[in-house]
Design an enzyme around this catalytic site. Structure first.
Site, PDB file in Angstrom:
ATOM      1  CB  SER A  18     -69.629  -5.728   5.907  1.00 16.80           C
ATOM      2  OG  SER A  18     -70.222  -5.122   7.030  1.00 16.80           O
ATOM      3  CB  ILE A  72     -65.088  -4.994  16.083  1.00 19.86           C
ATOM      4  CG1 ILE A  72     -63.749  -5.097  15.314  1.00 19.86           C
ATOM      5  CG2 ILE A  72     -65.579  -3.565  16.124  1.00 19.86           C
ATOM      6  CD1 ILE A  72     -62.615  -4.281  15.852  1.00 19.86           C
ATOM      7  CB  CYS A 131     -70.926 -11.469  13.604  1.00 20.17           C
ATOM      8  SG  CYS A 131     -69.811 -10.689  14.798  1.00 20.17           S
ATOM      9  CB  THR A 266     -57.281  -7.279   6.403  1.00 21.20           C
ATOM     10  OG1 THR A 266     -58.310  -8.071   6.996  1.00 21.20           O
ATOM     11  CG2 THR A 266     -56.216  -7.008   7.435  1.00 21.20           C
TER      12      THR A 266
HETATM   13  O1  RRO Z   1     -67.961  -6.508  14.555  1.00 17.11           O
HETATM   14  C1  RRO Z   1     -67.271  -7.542  14.527  1.00 17.11           C
HETATM   15  O2  RRO Z   1     -66.617  -7.933  15.488  1.00 17.11           O
HETATM   16  C2  RRO Z   1     -67.196  -8.396  13.324  1.00 17.11           C
HETATM   17  C3  RRO Z   1     -68.264  -8.694  12.502  1.00 17.11           C
HETATM   18 BR1  RRO Z   1     -69.949  -7.940  12.716  1.00 17.11          BR
HETATM   19  C4  RRO Z   1     -68.104  -9.616  11.444  1.00 17.11           C
HETATM   20  O3  RRO Z   1     -69.015  -9.964  10.682  1.00 17.11           O
HETATM   21  N1  RRO Z   1     -66.866 -10.163  11.281  1.00 17.11           N
HETATM   22  C5  RRO Z   1     -65.842  -9.854  12.067  1.00 17.11           C
HETATM   23  O4  RRO Z   1     -64.739 -10.372  11.870  1.00 17.11           O
HETATM   24  N2  RRO Z   1     -66.008  -8.966  13.090  1.00 17.11           N
END
Ligand code: RRO
Length: 306
Positions: A18, A72, A131, A266
């Site tokens: 995802s 993110i 997350c 990645t």
């Molecule tokens: O959006 C993010 O920063 C993020 C999410 Br939702 C996640 O599940 N895993 C990640 O490494 N970044």
């Protein structure tokens, strides 16, 4: 290489992690060809939350030896925006759609599950309890009791397959997986990213706008392998294994450790068509290897000793 996963017939075992492949942007950037020869056998969308989110302040990425740190922070259009703008586009993909959802409370998760449960374009839901990049620093999925309670609340709300995305940032990942299974999860996926941090070499201050982030890429591959192996000893439900997969051989390793499907993350940033290559490499390897799944069934042709 067809695989059955939670009632879905998939062409091969390689899907995306995802948030690592934006199918809508990919169509815009690379045209319909990439979408027609879609790299994955199912598409997992970026996490959707109830309300729209801007995400974390920049910078959001830092490159490390063997990977990336991301912060993110779940930017997304929110439930209403996703249903109106993204779902119609994603429903046109030639593969089943798995929607990844995250709530900041059990009630929010329940609302998301209810909303997507009614949509026939959606083949399965992935609950993101892992997350690393939210301000609260809370990770619902770090605790088996909390994970079990969340599943018990939302399980009755949908007949669609529920996949629980586990965090590697937990004391006892197999215990969390077992709690999810006991409360009715159909599958687990792992690993999400590992909490990490980078300093700006010029200032000595945190580089990422979110201060810490999640580490992914080949650097985390041995951790993913160990955690998938440990979870495979603890649960009967299928596992989606991911973490640093760059080649068919990495995917095969995760399957040998107990994964039914493998996620590519990645690596798709380097090469958006990586999924196609990895699925092809895996197919070749499976044709020459015996991989016993946890129920003793063989995937691929029996060939050489494991
Ligand atoms: O959006 C993010 O920063 C993020 C999410 Br939702 C996640 O599940 N895993 C990640 O490494 N970044």
């Amino acid at each position: 290489m067809t695989v059955e996963f939670c009632g879905l017939e998939l062409e091969h075992p390689v899907i995306n992690g995802s948030g690592t492949f934006d199918a809508i942007a990919a169509r815009r950037a690379f045209g319909d060809e990439l979408v027609e020869r879609f790299p994955f056998s199912a598409f997992v969308s970026k996490t959707v939350t109830v309300e729209p989110r801007q995400g974390n302040p920049p910078p959001r990425l830092w490159e490390v030896a063997g990977g990336l740190i991301n912060s993110i922070g779940l930017p997304n259009k929110g439930l209403a925006g996703y249903l109106e703008h993204d779902l119609p586009e994603l429903a046109r993909l030639p593969v089943p759609l798995i929607v990844n959802i995250m709530g900041f409370s059990g009630d929010e998760v329940a609302r998301l599950v209810r909303a997507f449960s009614e949509r026939e374009e959606v083949s399965a839901l992935e609950l993101n309890v892992s997350c690393p990049n939210v301000e609260t620093g809370l990770t619902m999925g770090a605790d088996p009791g909390e994970t079990g309670r969340l599943l018990a609340k939302v399980r009755p709300l949908t007949a669609k397959p529920l996949i629980v995305k586990l965090t590697p940032n937990a004391t006892d990942v197999p215990a969390v997986a077992r709690a999810a299974e006991d409360a009715g999860a159909d599958a687990v996926s792992l690993i999400n990213t590992l909490r990490g941090m980078a300093l700006d070499p010029r200032t000595g201050c945190p580089w990422l706008g979110g201060i810490t982030g999640g580490v992914s890429g080949p650097a985390v591959r041995p951790i993913a392998l160990a955690q998938v192996h440990a979870v495979a000893q603890a649960v009967e439900i299928p596992i989606v294994g991911m973490g640093g997969v760059q080649r068919g051989a990495d995917a095969l390793d995760l399957m040998r450790a107990g994964a039914s499907l493998v996620g590519v993350g990645t690596e798709s940033f380097r090469d958006p068509a990586a999924g196609i290559r990895i699925a092809r490499e895996l197919k070749e390897l499976l044709a020459n290897s015996a991989v016993e799944d946890r129920r003793g069934a063989l995937a691929g042709q029996p060939g050489r000793e494991l």
